[in-house]
Design a protein around this motif. Structure first.
Motif, PDB file in Angstrom:
ATOM      1  N   TYR A  33      -4.433   3.211  -1.575  1.00 30.64           N
ATOM      2  CA  TYR A  33      -5.633   3.016  -2.307  1.00 30.64           C
ATOM      3  C   TYR A  33      -6.490   2.099  -1.802  1.00 30.64           C
ATOM      4  O   TYR A  33      -6.076   1.216  -0.853  1.00 30.64           O
ATOM      5  N   ASN A  34      -8.027   2.597  -1.813  1.00 27.31           N
ATOM      6  CA  ASN A  34      -8.966   1.647  -1.185  1.00 27.31           C
ATOM      7  C   ASN A  34      -8.598   1.566   0.357  1.00 27.31           C
ATOM      8  O   ASN A  34      -8.732   0.420   1.100  1.00 27.31           O
ATOM      9  N   ASN A  35      -8.282   2.610   0.766  1.00 29.60           N
ATOM     10  CA  ASN A  35      -8.218   3.062   2.241  1.00 29.60           C
ATOM     11  C   ASN A  35      -7.061   1.878   2.862  1.00 29.60           C
ATOM     12  O   ASN A  35      -6.979   1.674   4.041  1.00 29.60           O
ATOM     13  N   GLU A  36      -6.189   1.437   2.243  1.00 27.06           N
ATOM     14  CA  GLU A  36      -4.867   0.789   2.825  1.00 27.06           C
ATOM     15  C   GLU A  36      -3.674   1.144   2.017  1.00 27.06           C
ATOM     16  O   GLU A  36      -3.827   1.754   0.670  1.00 27.06           O
ATOM     17  N   ILE A  37      -2.534   0.902   2.429  1.00 26.72           N
ATOM     18  CA  ILE A  37      -1.195   1.205   2.026  1.00 26.72           C
ATOM     19  C   ILE A  37      -1.185   0.210   0.919  1.00 26.72           C
ATOM     20  O   ILE A  37      -1.174  -1.066   1.148  1.00 26.72           O
ATOM     21  N   SER A  38      -0.902   0.457  -0.343  1.00 25.64           N
ATOM     22  CA  SER A  38      -0.477  -0.274  -1.633  1.00 25.64           C
ATOM     23  C   SER A  38       0.978  -0.595  -1.515  1.00 25.64           C
ATOM     24  O   SER A  38       1.327  -1.767  -2.227  1.00 25.64           O
ATOM     25  N   GLU A  39       1.890   0.394  -1.608  1.00 25.09           N
ATOM     26  CA  GLU A  39       3.194   0.182  -1.342  1.00 25.09           C
ATOM     27  C   GLU A  39       3.806   1.205  -0.595  1.00 25.09           C
ATOM     28  O   GLU A  39       3.308   2.239  -0.488  1.00 25.09           O
ATOM     29  N   LYS A  40       4.937   0.942   0.062  1.00 30.37           N
ATOM     30  CA  LYS A  40       5.965   1.672   0.458  1.00 30.37           C
ATOM     31  C   LYS A  40       7.370   1.555   0.283  1.00 30.37           C
ATOM     32  O   LYS A  40       7.525   0.431   0.144  1.00 30.37           O
ATOM     33  N   SER A  41       7.934   2.480   0.603  1.00 35.26           N
ATOM     34  CA  SER A  41       9.581   2.487  -0.001  1.00 35.26           C
ATOM     35  C   SER A  41      10.266   2.124   1.517  1.00 35.26           C
ATOM     36  O   SER A  41       9.804   2.229   2.589  1.00 35.26           O
ATOM     37  N   GLU A  42      11.419   2.003   1.203  1.00 37.09           N
ATOM     38  CA  GLU A  42      12.389   1.730   2.446  1.00 37.09           C
ATOM     39  C   GLU A  42      12.241   2.939   3.510  1.00 37.09           C
ATOM     40  O   GLU A  42      12.856   2.561   4.514  1.00 37.09           O
ATOM     41  N   ILE A  43      12.204   3.839   3.029  1.00 32.79           N
ATOM     42  CA  ILE A  43      12.338   5.143   3.719  1.00 32.79           C
ATOM     43  C   ILE A  43      11.208   5.070   4.524  1.00 32.79           C
ATOM     44  O   ILE A  43      11.224   5.910   5.685  1.00 32.79           O
ATOM     45  N   PHE A  44       9.935   4.596   4.408  1.00 30.52           N
ATOM     46  CA  PHE A  44       8.711   4.696   5.076  1.00 30.52           C
ATOM     47  C   PHE A  44       8.799   3.550   6.150  1.00 30.52           C
ATOM     48  O   PHE A  44       8.377   2.440   6.021  1.00 30.52           O
ATOM     49  N   ASP A  45       9.399   3.916   7.252  1.00 33.81           N
ATOM     50  CA  ASP A  45       9.617   3.108   8.490  1.00 33.81           C
ATOM     51  C   ASP A  45       8.483   3.347   9.632  1.00 33.81           C
ATOM     52  O   ASP A  45       7.499   4.014   8.952  1.00 33.81           O
ATOM     53  N   ASP A  46       8.697   2.642  10.623  1.00 32.76           N
ATOM     54  CA  ASP A  46       7.690   2.596  11.611  1.00 32.76           C
ATOM     55  C   ASP A  46       7.250   4.051  11.977  1.00 32.76           C
ATOM     56  O   ASP A  46       6.312   4.056  12.628  1.00 32.76           O
ATOM     57  N   GLN A  47       8.259   5.031  11.904  1.00 33.16           N
ATOM     58  CA  GLN A  47       7.823   6.261  12.451  1.00 33.16           C
ATOM     59  C   GLN A  47       6.950   6.973  11.532  1.00 33.16           C
ATOM     60  O   GLN A  47       6.508   8.082  11.889  1.00 33.16           O
ATOM     61  N   PHE A  48       6.675   6.378  10.326  1.00 30.23           N
ATOM     62  CA  PHE A  48       5.653   7.110   9.386  1.00 30.23           C
ATOM     63  C   PHE A  48       4.342   6.478   9.381  1.00 30.23           C
ATOM     64  O   PHE A  48       4.389   5.321   9.468  1.00 30.23           O
ATOM     65  N   SER A  49       3.324   7.054   9.313  1.00 33.23           N
ATOM     66  CA  SER A  49       2.086   6.547   9.149  1.00 33.23           C
ATOM     67  C   SER A  49       1.278   7.343   8.264  1.00 33.23           C
ATOM     68  O   SER A  49       1.371   8.537   8.086  1.00 33.23           O
ATOM     69  N   VAL A  50       0.218   6.601   7.435  1.00 38.88           N
ATOM     70  CA  VAL A  50      -0.672   7.424   6.801  1.00 38.88           C
ATOM     71  C   VAL A  50      -2.064   7.154   7.052  1.00 38.88           C
ATOM     72  O   VAL A  50      -2.507   6.157   7.443  1.00 38.88           O
ATOM     73  N   GLU A  51      -3.245   8.128   6.823  1.00 38.83           N
ATOM     74  CA  GLU A  51      -4.510   7.973   7.090  1.00 38.83           C
ATOM     75  C   GLU A  51      -5.288   8.777   6.286  1.00 38.83           C
ATOM     76  O   GLU A  51      -4.882   9.844   5.735  1.00 38.83           O
ATOM     77  N   ARG A  52      -6.416   8.214   5.808  1.00 42.06           N
ATOM     78  CA  ARG A  52      -7.584   8.996   5.205  1.00 42.06           C
ATOM     79  C   ARG A  52      -8.724   9.140   6.344  1.00 42.06           C
ATOM     80  O   ARG A  52      -9.512   8.364   6.168  1.00 42.06           O
ATOM     81  N   PRO A  53      -8.779   9.827   7.262  1.00 40.03           N
ATOM     82  CA  PRO A  53      -9.640   9.995   8.063  1.00 40.03           C
ATOM     83  C   PRO A  53     -10.954  10.302   7.864  1.00 40.03           C
ATOM     84  O   PRO A  53     -12.096   9.850   8.597  1.00 40.03           O
ATOM     85  N   ASP A  54     -11.267  10.880   6.611  1.00 40.01           N
ATOM     86  CA  ASP A  54     -12.737  11.204   5.929  1.00 40.01           C
ATOM     87  C   ASP A  54     -12.637  11.233   4.619  1.00 40.01           C
ATOM     88  O   ASP A  54     -11.639  10.667   4.210  1.00 40.01           O
ATOM     89  N   GLY A  55     -13.552  11.573   4.040  1.00 45.32           N
ATOM     90  CA  GLY A  55     -13.659  11.329   2.724  1.00 45.32           C
ATOM     91  C   GLY A  55     -12.849  12.428   1.624  1.00 45.32           C
ATOM     92  O   GLY A  55     -12.790  12.146   0.607  1.00 45.32           O
ATOM     93  N   SER A  56     -12.004  13.373   2.366  1.00 44.07           N
ATOM     94  CA  SER A  56     -11.323  14.143   1.653  1.00 44.07           C
ATOM     95  C   SER A  56      -9.905  14.340   2.042  1.00 44.07           C
ATOM     96  O   SER A  56      -8.946  14.477   1.265  1.00 44.07           O
TER      97      SER A  56
END
Lengths: 114, 115
Positions: free
Chosen positions: A50-73
């Motif tokens: 939310y708002n261009n940043e991670i608001s929550e992550k689970s224990e599954i979401f370790d360092d090998q995962f990442s998310v990005e919103r590279p543009d507006g869509s």
């Protein structure tokens, strides 16, 4: 009716390779999510954004995962070095402030790690 | 920890009949949302119905309705006039205001509608 879209529908990769799963959320939604469903199991939360940043992550979401919103869509999930156990269906979802907090899911990307 | 329990792994019903899928949950929160999602063989997750915990009236969407018992922490889904297209896995899900909008899912109930 607006819908969440995901590409590709099916991705096959070799263990250790990087994959990027792509999602286009519903245009006026503000919250974005990734969930995972291993075959035959329940759906599990990975991360919310939310708002261009991670608001929550689970224990599954370790360092090998990442998310990005590279543009507006687009909203992407990157898995840096895939493992066999990453094989699953990955669902993107989005929700808006006026949607009653209901999350609308995309059709999913089936990831197969060989 | 918040949990969602669906005690019926599989159910079946005859076409045109009514079936009820059960779901219980556990939380210490007072404000939360409950959902039923349908997952057909295509594995798409489709929102069927939602209920806000502060609303006493049970939600209804066409042939789908819920029986929300807040004190008992129960949220069952009733499908009336079952159709063959209702055959799917049904997941109960739960979200609180303080959980960052993450959904917690139950294990699912596989519903088969027989002709």
């Amino acid at each position: 009716e607006p819908e969440v879209t995901q590409t590709p529908s099916h991705q096959v990769t070799q263990m250790g390779q990087e994959v990027i799963l792509r999602c286009v959320p519903i245009s006026n939604h503000l919250y974005f999510y990734w969930y995972r469903q291993i075959l035959g199991q329940k759906v599990e939360f990975l991360v919310s954004f939310y708002n261009n940043e991670i608001s929550e992550k689970s224990e599954i979401f370790d360092d090998q995962f990442s998310v990005e919103r590279p543009d507006g869509s687009n909203f992407t999930l990157k898995i840096r070095s895939t493992k066999l156990e990453d094989s699953a269906m990955y669902f993107c979802a989005s929700s808006g402030l006026v949607s009653g907090r209901a999350e609308f899911f995309g059709p999913g990307t089936r990831l197969t790690v060989l | 920890a918040q949990t969602v329990t669906q005690s019926q792994p599989e159910m079946s019903v005859q076409e045109a009949e009514t079936v009820t899928l059960s779901c219980t949950y556990d939380t210490s929160e007072n404000n939360y949302y409950l959902f039923w999602y349908k997952q057909p063989p295509s594995r798409q997750m489709i929102l069927v119905i939602r209920q806000e915990a502060y609303k006493q009236q049970n939600a209804t969407e066409n042939r789908f309705s819920v029986n929300f018992q807040k004190a008992a922490k129960s949220f069952s889904l009733k499908i009336s006039d079952s159709q063959l297209g209702d055959t799917a896995m049904y997941f109960c899900a739960f979200m609180t205001e303080t959980s960052g909008s993450r959904l917690t899912f139950g294990e699912g109930t596989q519903l088969t509608v027989n002709p």
